[in-house]
Design an enzyme around this catalytic site. Sequence first.
Site, PDB file in Angstrom:
ATOM      1  N   ASP A 151      39.155  97.097  40.131  1.00 25.37           N
ATOM      2  CA  ASP A 151      38.080  98.029  39.790  1.00 25.37           C
ATOM      3  C   ASP A 151      36.978  98.092  40.844  1.00 25.37           C
ATOM      4  O   ASP A 151      36.488  99.172  41.172  1.00 25.37           O
ATOM      5  CB  ASP A 151      37.442  97.644  38.452  1.00 25.37           C
ATOM      6  CG  ASP A 151      38.291  98.058  37.270  1.00 25.37           C
ATOM      7  OD1 ASP A 151      39.117  98.970  37.421  1.00 25.37           O
ATOM      8  OD2 ASP A 151      38.124  97.461  36.192  1.00 25.37           O
ATOM      9  N   TYR A 402      41.176 107.305  30.681  1.00 23.93           N
ATOM     10  CA  TYR A 402      39.793 107.638  30.357  1.00 23.93           C
ATOM     11  C   TYR A 402      39.689 109.127  30.006  1.00 23.93           C
ATOM     12  O   TYR A 402      40.491 109.955  30.436  1.00 23.93           O
ATOM     13  CB  TYR A 402      38.880 107.352  31.547  1.00 23.93           C
ATOM     14  CG  TYR A 402      38.463 105.902  31.710  1.00 23.93           C
ATOM     15  CD1 TYR A 402      39.139 104.871  31.076  1.00 23.93           C
ATOM     16  CD2 TYR A 402      37.385 105.567  32.528  1.00 23.93           C
ATOM     17  CE1 TYR A 402      38.745 103.550  31.231  1.00 23.93           C
ATOM     18  CE2 TYR A 402      36.987 104.243  32.692  1.00 23.93           C
ATOM     19  CZ  TYR A 402      37.672 103.243  32.043  1.00 23.93           C
ATOM     20  OH  TYR A 402      37.284 101.944  32.198  1.00 23.93           O
TER      21      TYR A 402
END
Length: 469
Positions: A151, A402
Amino acid sequence: MNPNQKIITIGSICMVIGIVSLMLQIGNIISIWVSHSIQTGNQHQAEPCNQSIITYENNTWVNQTYVNISNTNFLTEKAVASVTLAGNSSLCPISGWAVYSKDNGIRIGSKGDVFVIREPFISCSHLECRTFFLTQGALLNDKHSNGTVKDRSPYRTLMSCPVGEAPSPYNSRFESVAWSASACHDGTSWLTIGISGPDNGAVAVLKYNGIITDTIKSWRNNILRTQESECACVNGSCFTVMTDGPSNGQASYKIFKIEKGKVVKSVELNAPNYHYEECSCYPDAGEITCVCRDNWHGSNRPWVSFNQNLEYQIGYICSGVFGDNPRPNDGTGSCGPVSPNGAYGIKGFSFKYGNGVWIGRTKSTNSRSGFEMIWDPNGWTGTDSNFSVKQDIVAITDWSGYSGSFVQHPELTGVDCIRPCFWVELIRGRPKESTIWTSGSSISFCGVNSDTVGWSWPDGAELPFTIDK
């Protein structure tokens, strides 16, 4: 003519031809120099052909386009006055969702130069909509794509491209160095927020019109992070929500009011037992509503709404149609956190209409696959699981990821209400597939009050790629 005379005659002719040729060359050089002087005098600088440049002068956007005609650059200008995106209108009444864009980035990236990305989102000005995304400093099907499941790294940057286009080095512009980000347009210029740095001391860099205007330092020294979707602008002020603290326990949450790229006010939420991450925010009738992710203990979504003075209210979506992932099967909801399967989560969104709510969610209750939109006419305040509309977006057999909200203002659409829209990330690669990389493409939809259709719009790329074999 004797041989000597012939030689003299031929030599004279050659000399005359040479002199004429020399004069022509000198004339050509003078002509080119004069032409270049006139051109640079008019344009002040040399620009590449077929390129659009935007400059900012006295609160007016000037669109400059250079068109190649017979190797000559002609400059055409069209001035577009800036506006203030008021955000005072209500959300448009809608009955369903019409497909707006699909970039097919992974499919195209198997053969073309496409960025390895995650966390794409869309934001619109009064002139255009753009896809923003966090790159990994690498291209698909290239050795640097190895390990991009991570990330936070110093190679991640926020970039943007026209909505619906695959993000490549040829159509994308750099916005900020960031592993967490947000962006929005106030009618005059783009505001970008890019967070980068170490987990124990990250800094958010605010840019307005591409220039650094302010910074926000991590106040809890525990992974400062923001929305991964657009901030929201009302009457020239833009608003964003940030989180600092544990991802699995009580953290700290702040709302920031930003004007022309500078923080003018902030407030920390008094929200014990609440958990806010990756909020999806939108304007509605002059106020802001944010629907967020509870990564601690809620399988329903927390919300915060506030006015332009940052006076706020907080709660959870009460519906028994749960919006997070993982989550339990639909049942009886709660206006506080629903604990079963409440740990972990995924970025998502909802749109409030009075007591009703449009809920976007994965189809699967335990994996990031499938996507659907559900209208619960009493779901903002009621705890039952009754709904009246379900629209399929991605089949449960295909990967999703997402999702987040964005809006189109009346200044863009020409209608007298704010159009609600959403995007869905279609994650491919690690950790679920046998690749060395993790990336995604995206689709988006906008609310309409006319005919729509449910279907499946998956990513569609065939894996693995050459680099994975």
